[in-house]
Design an enzyme around this catalytic site. Structure first.
Site, PDB file in Angstrom:
ATOM      1  N   ASP A 196       1.992  -4.950   8.647  1.00  0.00           N
ATOM      2  CA  ASP A 196       0.780  -4.127   8.540  1.00  0.00           C
ATOM      3  C   ASP A 196      -0.407  -5.072   8.384  1.00  0.00           C
ATOM      4  O   ASP A 196      -0.447  -5.873   7.429  1.00  0.00           O
ATOM      5  CB  ASP A 196       0.907  -3.178   7.338  1.00  0.00           C
ATOM      6  CG  ASP A 196      -0.233  -2.168   7.298  1.00  0.00           C
ATOM      7  OD1 ASP A 196      -1.336  -2.490   7.782  1.00  0.00           O
ATOM      8  OD2 ASP A 196      -0.020  -1.058   6.777  1.00  0.00           O
ATOM      9  N   PHE A 250       0.860  -1.188   0.000  1.00  0.00           N
ATOM     10  CA  PHE A 250       0.000   0.000   0.000  1.00  0.00           C
ATOM     11  C   PHE A 250       0.896   1.237   0.000  1.00  0.00           C
ATOM     12  O   PHE A 250       1.848   1.319   0.790  1.00  0.00           O
ATOM     13  CB  PHE A 250      -0.895  -0.034   1.249  1.00  0.00           C
ATOM     14  CG  PHE A 250      -2.005   0.968   1.226  1.00  0.00           C
ATOM     15  CD1 PHE A 250      -3.232   0.652   0.660  1.00  0.00           C
ATOM     16  CD2 PHE A 250      -1.827   2.239   1.764  1.00  0.00           C
ATOM     17  CE1 PHE A 250      -4.265   1.580   0.641  1.00  0.00           C
ATOM     18  CE2 PHE A 250      -2.858   3.171   1.743  1.00  0.00           C
ATOM     19  CZ  PHE A 250      -4.080   2.843   1.183  1.00  0.00           C
ATOM     20  N   TYR A 274     -10.969   0.764  10.678  1.00  0.00           N
ATOM     21  CA  TYR A 274     -12.148   1.175   9.897  1.00  0.00           C
ATOM     22  C   TYR A 274     -12.468   0.231   8.740  1.00  0.00           C
ATOM     23  O   TYR A 274     -13.446   0.417   8.041  1.00  0.00           O
ATOM     24  CB  TYR A 274     -12.019   2.612   9.378  1.00  0.00           C
ATOM     25  CG  TYR A 274     -10.773   2.933   8.568  1.00  0.00           C
ATOM     26  CD1 TYR A 274     -10.625   2.484   7.267  1.00  0.00           C
ATOM     27  CD2 TYR A 274      -9.761   3.714   9.113  1.00  0.00           C
ATOM     28  CE1 TYR A 274      -9.496   2.783   6.527  1.00  0.00           C
ATOM     29  CE2 TYR A 274      -8.625   4.034   8.387  1.00  0.00           C
ATOM     30  CZ  TYR A 274      -8.496   3.562   7.096  1.00  0.00           C
ATOM     31  OH  TYR A 274      -7.378   3.869   6.373  1.00  0.00           O
ATOM     32  N   LYS A 275     -11.632  -0.784   8.537  1.00  0.00           N
ATOM     33  CA  LYS A 275     -11.903  -1.745   7.471  1.00  0.00           C
ATOM     34  C   LYS A 275     -12.735  -2.892   8.056  1.00  0.00           C
ATOM     35  O   LYS A 275     -13.889  -2.683   8.406  1.00  0.00           O
ATOM     36  CB  LYS A 275     -10.590  -2.195   6.841  1.00  0.00           C
ATOM     37  CG  LYS A 275      -9.913  -1.024   6.085  1.00  0.00           C
ATOM     38  CD  LYS A 275      -8.533  -1.332   5.564  1.00  0.00           C
ATOM     39  CE  LYS A 275      -7.981  -0.098   4.820  1.00  0.00           C
ATOM     40  NZ  LYS A 275      -6.546  -0.201   4.562  1.00  0.00           N
ATOM     41  N   ARG A 299     -12.197  -4.761  -7.184  1.00  0.00           N
ATOM     42  CA  ARG A 299     -11.942  -5.407  -5.895  1.00  0.00           C
ATOM     43  C   ARG A 299     -13.272  -5.609  -5.163  1.00  0.00           C
ATOM     44  O   ARG A 299     -14.089  -4.682  -5.072  1.00  0.00           O
ATOM     45  CB  ARG A 299     -11.013  -4.481  -5.102  1.00  0.00           C
ATOM     46  CG  ARG A 299     -10.363  -5.096  -3.914  1.00  0.00           C
ATOM     47  CD  ARG A 299      -9.287  -4.171  -3.373  1.00  0.00           C
ATOM     48  NE  ARG A 299      -9.861  -2.937  -2.846  1.00  0.00           N
ATOM     49  CZ  ARG A 299      -9.317  -2.229  -1.857  1.00  0.00           C
ATOM     50  NH1 ARG A 299      -8.179  -2.622  -1.312  1.00  0.00           N
ATOM     51  NH2 ARG A 299      -9.872  -1.127  -1.441  1.00  0.00           N
TER      52      ARG A 299
HETATM   53  C1  LIG Z   1      -5.843   1.038   4.325  1.00  0.00           C
HETATM   54  C2  LIG Z   1      -4.390   0.924   4.523  1.00  0.00           C
HETATM   55  C3  LIG Z   1      -3.664   1.958   5.125  1.00  0.00           C
HETATM   56  C4  LIG Z   1      -4.341   3.239   5.502  1.00  0.00           C
HETATM   57  O1  LIG Z   1      -3.545   4.072   6.278  1.00  0.00           O
HETATM   58  P1  LIG Z   1      -4.170   5.390   6.897  1.00  0.00           P
HETATM   59  O2  LIG Z   1      -3.091   5.999   7.671  1.00  0.00           O
HETATM   60  O3  LIG Z   1      -5.362   4.967   7.707  1.00  0.00           O
HETATM   61  O4  LIG Z   1      -4.643   6.255   5.767  1.00  0.00           O
HETATM   62  C5  LIG Z   1      -2.305   1.767   5.342  1.00  0.00           C
HETATM   63  N1  LIG Z   1      -1.704   0.615   4.966  1.00  0.00           N
HETATM   64  C6  LIG Z   1      -2.380  -0.389   4.380  1.00  0.00           C
HETATM   65  C7  LIG Z   1      -1.670  -1.630   3.997  1.00  0.00           C
HETATM   66  C8  LIG Z   1      -3.735  -0.268   4.118  1.00  0.00           C
HETATM   67  O5  LIG Z   1      -4.397  -1.250   3.522  1.00  0.00           O
END
Ligand SMILES: *Cc1c(COP(=O)(O)O)cnc(C)c1O
Length: 417
Positions: free
Chosen positions: A204, A132, A229-230, A378
């Site tokens: 992560d 990401f 939040y996911k 997705r």
């Molecule tokens: C969704 C996601 C994020 C989001 O990071 P934020 O700081 O909440 O914007 C970070 N890393 C991964 C791998 C994600 O899937």
């Protein structure tokens, strides 16, 4: 592979036999919508509305500043962390819910680099090009800012990882389930490889927490972060989490040494002394209203376990793959997500040359997934509220759109895809 012919009636029968089916009642989902984007923003637990009202009207409105003590606001990052810990294979006192995933990654990475500081030759942070973007950006930011020769090395495939781990590696920083492809790494195996090479691991869990079983201790991981939040249904922009196992807590240092991480924040000392334990991963005052709602999502997980969730998740994703491949055969769809169960997360991605336009058509017809570059549609499957019949109906809508070519290849793009 020869799939038995499936019908909508089969899906209705599966829903009738689904031990998790009743949990859907705990969520507010709009009628006429099939929500396949819980991997990006989880649905709203019904309880969140009353909880928000309680925090705003009573705790803030009536009790005002006393709520830091009387409503447990100050303890909330730790208390919610303790509630989340079992979903991660973590122990109480090792997780706090706080800040954003990006910020927590910065802290974890800084702590990992600090552990490696005595080894001057270890200056490489290894991660995947397909990670990401914020994860890569945060690593680049920290590495560049330190000005001590740190570099970020991007590998193009997971198979390359073992060969690049070596005497120059400081940290192996990976996202457990890839946001785009849904590929799940073997956390225990990669952590063992990293350790053998003398590297520290940062995981992560953004697409893992609440989605797939995670056992951080069994994997002997070093640090982890992730979103609420996911799949955890904490609400838009809900605070993220960071895990520091007890064995690393005494030496854990991170540069965002705000007063919430101080040993005695209300002593108002003129110099920083890190607190004991996981508290030192905190920085400053938390968004209390948002933080409080994280508990409503965690409450739902209290009614089941990750084994049951994983069983249904794999059944949903297997069903989706089988239905798309059989009912939409002949269309230029390409499965990106691994078929092997241990390598799959809880979302499924298909490429289509007009992926963005097809996804817009799906959304217009009430099937909400999302689009990720390049050309990837997705679809997230959230066992707490997604039914087998919805999977059938979603594929039915997809088939209709593809058969009729009912999508606009010039569809305008919003700021968020
Ligand atoms: C969704 C996601 C994020 C989001 O990071 P934020 O700081 O909440 O914007 C970070 N890393 C991964 C791998 C994600 O899937």
């Amino acid at each position: 592979m020869n799939h038995p012919v499936l019908t909508r009636a089969d899906c209705l029968a599966r829903d009738a036999a689904d031990p998790l089916a009743a949990l859907r009642e705990r969520f507010d989902l709009p009628a006429g919508t099939i929500y396949l984007d819980g991997n990006s923003l989880g649905a709203r637990p019904k309880a969140a509305l009353a909880r928000a009202q309680q925090v705003i009207a009573q705790e803030w409105g009536k009790d005002l500043i006393t709520s830091w003590n009387t409503a447990g606001w100050f303890e909330m990052p730790r208390r919610l962390g303790d509630r989340l810990a079992p979903l991660l294979g973590a122990h109480a006192g090792e997780v706090v819910v706080t800040d954003t995933t990006s910020v927590n990654l910065f802290k974890a990475l800084a702590a990992a680099l600090a552990l490696q500081a005595p080894h001057a030759e270890r200056r490489t942070i290894v991660t995947e090009r397909s990670n990401f973007p914020t994860d890569i950006y945060m690593a680049e930011g920290l590495a560049g800012w330190l000005q001590r020769g740190y570099t970020v090395r991007l590998v193009d495939t997971p198979e390359e990882i073992p060969a690049v781990l070596g005497p120059d590696t400081a940290v192996l920083m990976l996202t457990h389930v890839n946001y785009r492809t849904g590929l799940q790494h073997d956390m225990a195996a990669l952590t063992a490889l990293a350790h053998r090479a003398g590297a520290v691991t940062v995981w992560d869990l953004a697409h893992s927490a609440g989605a797939v079983p995670v056992d951080l201790h069994e994997a002997n991981a070093d640090f982890a972060v992730g979103c609420t939040y996911k799949y955890l249904n904490g609400g838009p922009g809900a605070p993220a989490f960071i895990w520091v196992p007890r064995r690393h807590q005494a030496t854990f240092t991170q540069p965002l040494s705000g007063w919430w991480g101080h040993a005695t924040p209300f002593a108002m000392a003129s110099s920083f002394t890190a607190g004991e334990g996981i508290g030192r991963a905190l920085c400053g005052t938390q968004p209390v209203v948002s933080l409080a709602l994280v508990e409503c999502g965690l409450d739902v997980f209290g009614a089941t376990d990750m084994h049951a969730i994983r069983t249904k998740s794999l059944a949903l994703t297997d069903l989706f793959i089988a239905l798309v491949e059989s009912r939409c055969a002949g269309h230029p769809l390409g499965l990106v997500t691994p078929r092997e169960h241990p390598r799959r997360g809880s979302h499924v991605s298909f490429t289509h040359p007009h992926g963005y336009a097809v996804m817009q058509a799906l959304i217009a017809r009430g099937v909400i997934g999302d689009y990720r570059e390049p050309a990837i549609m997705r679809f997230g499957f959230t066992p707490l509220y997604t039914s087998f019949t919805e999977v059938w109906d979603a594929v039915d809508v997809l088939k209709g759109i593809l058969d009729e070519e009912a999508y606009d290849v010039n569809a305008a793009r919003g700021a968020v895809t």
